[in-house]
Design a protein around this motif. Structure first.
Motif, PDB file in Angstrom:
ATOM      1  N   ALA A  41      22.364 -10.301 -26.976  1.00  0.00           N
ATOM      2  CA  ALA A  41      21.997 -10.507 -25.586  1.00  0.00           C
ATOM      3  C   ALA A  41      22.437 -11.686 -24.935  1.00  0.00           C
ATOM      4  N   HIS A  42      22.282 -12.851 -25.960  1.00  0.00           N
ATOM      5  CA  HIS A  42      22.590 -14.254 -25.878  1.00  0.00           C
ATOM      6  C   HIS A  42      24.172 -14.460 -25.507  1.00  0.00           C
ATOM      7  N   ASP A  43      24.871 -13.512 -26.278  1.00  0.00           N
ATOM      8  CA  ASP A  43      26.245 -13.460 -25.950  1.00  0.00           C
ATOM      9  C   ASP A  43      26.629 -12.976 -24.816  1.00  0.00           C
ATOM     10  N   ASN A  44      25.930 -12.150 -24.121  1.00  0.00           N
ATOM     11  CA  ASN A  44      26.267 -11.553 -22.708  1.00  0.00           C
ATOM     12  C   ASN A  44      25.334 -12.160 -21.827  1.00  0.00           C
ATOM     13  N   PRO A  45      25.252 -13.325 -21.348  1.00  0.00           N
ATOM     14  CA  PRO A  45      24.437 -13.648 -20.372  1.00  0.00           C
ATOM     15  C   PRO A  45      24.406 -13.205 -19.191  1.00  0.00           C
ATOM     16  N   ALA A  46      25.328 -12.524 -18.558  1.00  0.00           N
ATOM     17  CA  ALA A  46      25.149 -11.559 -17.434  1.00  0.00           C
ATOM     18  C   ALA A  46      24.357 -10.379 -17.323  1.00  0.00           C
ATOM     19  N   ALA A  47      23.967  -9.838 -18.580  1.00  0.00           N
ATOM     20  CA  ALA A  47      23.149  -8.887 -18.704  1.00  0.00           C
ATOM     21  C   ALA A  47      21.821  -9.191 -19.419  1.00  0.00           C
ATOM     22  N   GLN A  48      20.614  -8.605 -18.730  1.00  0.00           N
ATOM     23  CA  GLN A  48      19.389  -8.726 -19.227  1.00  0.00           C
ATOM     24  C   GLN A  48      18.903  -7.324 -20.205  1.00  0.00           C
ATOM     25  N   LEU A  49      18.617  -7.682 -21.225  1.00  0.00           N
ATOM     26  CA  LEU A  49      18.545  -6.573 -22.262  1.00  0.00           C
ATOM     27  C   LEU A  49      16.833  -6.322 -22.250  1.00  0.00           C
ATOM     28  N   LEU A  50      16.436  -4.994 -21.875  1.00  0.00           N
ATOM     29  CA  LEU A  50      15.033  -4.446 -21.646  1.00  0.00           C
ATOM     30  C   LEU A  50      15.101  -3.433 -22.814  1.00  0.00           C
ATOM     31  N   LEU A  51      13.885  -3.434 -23.631  1.00  0.00           N
ATOM     32  CA  LEU A  51      13.779  -2.522 -24.601  1.00  0.00           C
ATOM     33  C   LEU A  51      12.227  -1.609 -24.309  1.00  0.00           C
ATOM     34  N   ARG A  52      12.701  -0.175 -24.578  1.00  0.00           N
ATOM     35  CA  ARG A  52      11.497   0.574 -24.548  1.00  0.00           C
ATOM     36  C   ARG A  52      11.416   1.449 -25.837  1.00  0.00           C
ATOM     37  N   THR A  53      10.557   2.256 -26.071  1.00  0.00           N
ATOM     38  CA  THR A  53      10.596   3.144 -26.905  1.00  0.00           C
ATOM     39  C   THR A  53       9.653   4.381 -26.728  1.00  0.00           C
ATOM     40  N   VAL A  54      10.286   5.781 -26.943  1.00  0.00           N
ATOM     41  CA  VAL A  54       9.494   6.915 -26.778  1.00  0.00           C
ATOM     42  C   VAL A  54       9.432   7.452 -28.449  1.00  0.00           C
ATOM     43  N   THR A  55       8.424   7.867 -28.415  1.00  0.00           N
ATOM     44  CA  THR A  55       8.088   8.825 -29.913  1.00  0.00           C
ATOM     45  C   THR A  55       7.816  10.044 -29.492  1.00  0.00           C
ATOM     46  N   PHE A  56       8.214  11.024 -30.353  1.00  0.00           N
ATOM     47  CA  PHE A  56       7.904  12.465 -30.323  1.00  0.00           C
ATOM     48  C   PHE A  56       7.664  13.149 -31.559  1.00  0.00           C
ATOM     49  N   SER A  57       6.399  13.794 -31.363  1.00  0.00           N
ATOM     50  CA  SER A  57       5.989  14.729 -32.671  1.00  0.00           C
ATOM     51  C   SER A  57       5.294  15.833 -31.981  1.00  0.00           C
ATOM     52  N   THR A  58       4.017  16.262 -32.116  1.00  0.00           N
ATOM     53  CA  THR A  58       3.324  17.285 -31.407  1.00  0.00           C
ATOM     54  C   THR A  58       3.363  17.099 -30.031  1.00  0.00           C
ATOM     55  N   THR A  59       3.214  15.778 -29.434  1.00  0.00           N
ATOM     56  CA  THR A  59       3.662  15.597 -28.020  1.00  0.00           C
ATOM     57  C   THR A  59       4.702  14.416 -28.059  1.00  0.00           C
ATOM     58  N   ALA A  60       5.136  13.905 -27.070  1.00  0.00           N
ATOM     59  CA  ALA A  60       6.028  12.835 -26.799  1.00  0.00           C
ATOM     60  C   ALA A  60       5.161  12.112 -25.871  1.00  0.00           C
ATOM     61  N   GLN A  61       5.169  10.516 -26.310  1.00  0.00           N
ATOM     62  CA  GLN A  61       4.659   9.470 -25.438  1.00  0.00           C
ATOM     63  C   GLN A  61       5.355   8.388 -25.499  1.00  0.00           C
ATOM     64  N   TRP A  62       5.247   7.455 -24.574  1.00  0.00           N
ATOM     65  CA  TRP A  62       5.734   5.969 -24.581  1.00  0.00           C
ATOM     66  C   TRP A  62       5.069   5.140 -25.727  1.00  0.00           C
ATOM     67  N   HIS A  63       6.051   4.514 -26.559  1.00  0.00           N
ATOM     68  CA  HIS A  63       5.293   3.651 -27.513  1.00  0.00           C
ATOM     69  C   HIS A  63       5.512   2.327 -26.755  1.00  0.00           C
ATOM     70  N   HIS A  64       6.540   2.003 -25.991  1.00  0.00           N
ATOM     71  CA  HIS A  64       6.624   0.911 -25.244  1.00  0.00           C
ATOM     72  C   HIS A  64       7.017   1.391 -23.791  1.00  0.00           C
ATOM     73  N   GLN A  65       6.065   1.613 -23.064  1.00  0.00           N
ATOM     74  CA  GLN A  65       6.431   2.111 -21.656  1.00  0.00           C
ATOM     75  C   GLN A  65       7.082   1.180 -20.479  1.00  0.00           C
ATOM     76  N   THR A  66       6.641   0.039 -20.678  1.00  0.00           N
ATOM     77  CA  THR A  66       7.184  -1.196 -19.737  1.00  0.00           C
ATOM     78  C   THR A  66       8.286  -1.526 -20.207  1.00  0.00           C
ATOM     79  N   PRO A  67       9.566  -1.764 -19.729  1.00  0.00           N
ATOM     80  CA  PRO A  67      10.553  -2.521 -20.076  1.00  0.00           C
ATOM     81  C   PRO A  67      10.344  -3.871 -20.343  1.00  0.00           C
TER      82      PRO A  67
END
Length: 222
Positions: A41-67
């Motif tokens: 991300a630091h090598d690409n200063p014009a881009a802002q990298l935002l991370l999120r995670t979805v987990t899925f098992s018996t149900t699916a849910q946001w593990h990190h919902q907010t970017p």
């Protein structure tokens, strides 16, 4: 140039078949990959990298919902539980790939799917929902197959490009290498601005080639 967001979304299989060493190594590999993502991300200063995670098992849910900006991101370990409802996870992601909530000025999102088994719900409907969104069609996609029981046909359809193949992670070492590669190469590909339509979305084929992951004889195989 103002930063343009790159949304990176992990879709992680947390079914019971991932228990034990698999889930432990997955948590470790992603945690260790985050600093490398910051470096990209630091090598690409014009881009802002935002991370999120979805987990899925018996149900699916946001593990990190907010970017979360990569510089502020702290990995929180995922746990195993139940079945493999990939379709439900894809539906969750599809809702985030509309505009809004996805900003029009964003760069291509990254969708990184990790699984060791066979989906137990209607995954095709979920994939269709992703493909029906403007950002889903243009996303940089990565798929990692953990072990011999992973459904590579499903992962291949998720990729949506016959020239790309899922990464095979048949051992802890290969999983770490696959996570590291997915966390950096895909971000580099997504971070490149595209001229022409003003949206930052490319209709070109994904500009990266997955590596061949070597393994050592002394490394345990799943």
């Amino acid at each position: 140039m103002a930063n343009r967001p790159v949304h990176f979304i992990w879709l992680l299989d947390c079914s019971y078949s991932m228990q034990g060493e698999k889930i432990a190594k997955l948590n470790y590999a992603i945690r260790e990959a985050v600093p490398e993502m910051r470096s990209v991300a630091h090598d690409n200063p014009a881009a802002q990298l935002l991370l999120r995670t979805v987990t899925f098992s018996t149900t699916a849910q946001w593990h990190h919902q907010t970017p979360v900006p990569v510089d502020d991101f702290t990995w929180q370990d995922v746990q195993v539980d139940g079945m493999t409802n990939l379709g439900e996870a894809l539906h969750l992601v599809a809702r985030e790939l509309q505009t809004p909530p996805m900003p029009q000025r964003a760069l291509k999102p990254v969708l990184a799917l990790v699984s060791d088994g066979v989906p137990t719900d209607d995954w095709k409907a979920g994939l269709k929902a992703v493909d029906a969104t403007p950002w889903g069609r243009k996303a940089v996609r990565v798929a990692i197959a953990i072990g011999a029981d992973a459904d590579r046909g499903v992962l291949q359809e998720f990729l949506g490009n016959p020239e790309l193949q899922p990464l095979d992670a048949n051992s802890p070492k290969q999983l770490a290498a696959a996570i590291r590669w997915a966390s950096t190469a895909a971000v580099k590909a997504a971070s490149q601005p595209v001229a022409g339509d003003g949206s930052g979305v490319s209709t070109a084929k994904q500009p990266y080639a997955p590596p061949v992951l070597d393994d050592d004889d002394d490394d345990d195989v799943w």
